[in-house]
Design a protein around this motif. Structure first.
Motif, PDB file in Angstrom:
ATOM      1  N   ASN A   1       9.901  85.058 103.105  1.00 25.00           N
ATOM      2  CA  ASN A   1       9.578  84.877 101.687  1.00 25.00           C
ATOM      3  C   ASN A   1      10.466  83.831 101.011  1.00 25.00           C
ATOM      4  N   LEU A   2      11.744  83.773 101.351  1.00 27.26           N
ATOM      5  CA  LEU A   2      12.594  82.769 100.713  1.00 27.26           C
ATOM      6  C   LEU A   2      12.294  81.371 101.221  1.00 27.26           C
TER       7      LEU A   2
ATOM      8  N   CYS B   1       9.159  80.542 101.872  1.00 31.93           N
ATOM      9  CA  CYS B   1       7.968  80.285 101.044  1.00 31.93           C
ATOM     10  C   CYS B   1       8.353  79.900  99.619  1.00 31.93           C
ATOM     11  N   HIS B   2       9.409  80.507  99.086  1.00 33.97           N
ATOM     12  CA  HIS B   2       9.880  80.177  97.739  1.00 33.97           C
ATOM     13  C   HIS B   2      10.263  78.704  97.628  1.00 33.97           C
ATOM     14  N   LYS B   3      10.738  78.129  98.727  1.00 33.73           N
ATOM     15  CA  LYS B   3      11.153  76.736  98.713  1.00 33.73           C
ATOM     16  C   LYS B   3      10.010  75.798  99.092  1.00 33.73           C
TER      17      LYS B   3
ATOM     18  N   SER C   1       2.010  79.391  94.197  1.00 30.34           N
ATOM     19  CA  SER C   1       2.239  77.959  94.420  1.00 30.34           C
ATOM     20  C   SER C   1       0.921  77.202  94.443  1.00 30.34           C
TER      21      SER C   1
ATOM     22  N   ARG D   1       4.966  89.867  99.722  1.00 30.41           N
ATOM     23  CA  ARG D   1       5.571  89.016  98.701  1.00 30.41           C
ATOM     24  C   ARG D   1       5.373  87.545  99.023  1.00 30.41           C
ATOM     25  N   ALA D   2       5.452  87.208 100.310  1.00 33.37           N
ATOM     26  CA  ALA D   2       5.243  85.812 100.716  1.00 33.37           C
ATOM     27  C   ALA D   2       3.823  85.364 100.403  1.00 33.37           C
TER      28      ALA D   2
ATOM     29  N   THR E   1      17.087  72.299  98.138  1.00 37.55           N
ATOM     30  CA  THR E   1      17.006  73.666  97.626  1.00 37.55           C
ATOM     31  C   THR E   1      17.698  74.577  98.629  1.00 37.55           C
TER      32      THR E   1
ATOM     33  N   GLU F   1      20.827  78.793  94.784  1.00 40.89           N
ATOM     34  CA  GLU F   1      20.642  80.227  94.509  1.00 40.89           C
ATOM     35  C   GLU F   1      21.708  80.985  95.283  1.00 40.89           C
TER      36      GLU F   1
ATOM     37  N   THR G   1      19.698  78.504  99.380  1.00 39.69           N
ATOM     38  CA  THR G   1      20.084  79.870  99.045  1.00 39.69           C
ATOM     39  C   THR G   1      21.158  80.301 100.032  1.00 39.69           C
TER      40      THR G   1
ATOM     41  N   THR H   1       3.808  84.564  96.793  1.00 31.62           N
ATOM     42  CA  THR H   1       4.535  83.319  96.540  1.00 31.62           C
ATOM     43  C   THR H   1       3.666  82.102  96.828  1.00 31.62           C
TER      44      THR H   1
END
Length: 267
Positions: free
Chosen positions: A153-154, A156-158, A107, A99-100, A222, A245, A224, A103
């Motif tokens: 992954n989270l 990477c989301h940021k 991006s 998933r990363a 950002t 989040e 979570t 992501t």
């Protein structure tokens, strides 16, 4: 592992142990950062933000695309790291790395498509010729505060979207799971990211997080995590862009007549 501040891998005498939640063993240590380290990191990130703002979109794409490829190439090592520091099975951890990769790939692609728009102004009386336009510009320094449950992954989301848009990033990983974020930092640097465009400060969330979020040089946060911590961040952030989040909000209810063996297998 060491933390990454101002273009250097930094160690400190005071350490934070990284514990395997399965058996309680110590798998590594990271430096216990403090407010002085935050100040140094943010100052460096300000310089990094200038460099990122000047970096052409295609160069940002190339760096993020290369980083995505490197994540895939190092999937086994990253999955083992996630499993050891967070407690996921290797199967789940391998899925998180996959998933990363997606992501960071998304991006990278979006870095080539950040643009404004034209706005017709002739809806106002007496205006027939002029039109307006908008352009998108980077925020500057982004503080990325990540939770423990998806330590790669989270992050990477940021980090991925922030870099794609031409910002610099200061990562504050969860104290329980800092190793994945540090390895992502290594990958981004190897992929060609400007040295001061990324910082990763490890240590206690209260001390480091408060110093980072209240710093006026940080222009975007950002986060979570829990509602209470999110509310606290908003109270001390000042005039910044803030994205929240809610994390850790997925309870599982087991009824008295459930088959406990099946429940254990399902979870």
């Amino acid at each position: 592992m060491k933390m990454y501040i101002a273009g250097q891998w930094v160690d400190k005498q005071r350490k934070v142990p990284v514990i395997n939640p399965f058996d309680g063993s110590e798998i590594d240590t990271v430096p216990r950062g403090d407010t002085g380290d935050v100040d140094t990191a943010v100052a460096s990130a300000v310089t990094g933000a200038v460099a990122m703002a000047k970096l052409p979109a295609f160069d940002r794409y190339t760096i993020l695309r290369r980083a995505a490829d490197m994540l895939g190439q190092r999937q086994a090592d990253l999955a083992k790291t996630i499993s050891m520091e967070e407690g996921k099975t290797l199967t789940e951890a391998t899925g998180e790395v996959s998933r990363a990769v997606q992501t960071m790939t998304l991006s990278a692609e979006e870095s080539k498509r950040i643009h404004g728009e034209t706005v017709p102004l002739d809806a106002a009386p007496g205006v027939t010729q002029p039109f307006g336009f908008t352009i998108r510009v980077p925020c500057g320094v982004v503080a990325a505060i990540a939770p423990f449950n998806f330590p790669l992954n989270l992050v990477c989301h940021k980090v991925g979207p922030a870099l794609a848009a031409g910002n610099s990033v200061v990562i504050k990983p969860a104290s329980d799971t800092p190793l994945s974020a540090l390895k992502l930092t290594e990958i981004l640097l190897e992929a060609g990211l400007p040295p001061e465009a990324i910082q990763c400060v490890t240590g206690p969330g209260g001390e480091i997080g408060d110093a980072l979020c209240s710093d006026k040089r940080v222009r975007k946060i950002t986060f979570t995590g829990s509602r209470d911590v999110g509310e606290h961040i908003c109270q001390i952030a000042g005039l910044k862009k803030v994205t929240m989040e809610l994390g850790a909000n997925c309870p599982l209810v087991i009824m008295p007549d459930a088959d406990l063996v099946k429940v254990a297998q399902a979870t």
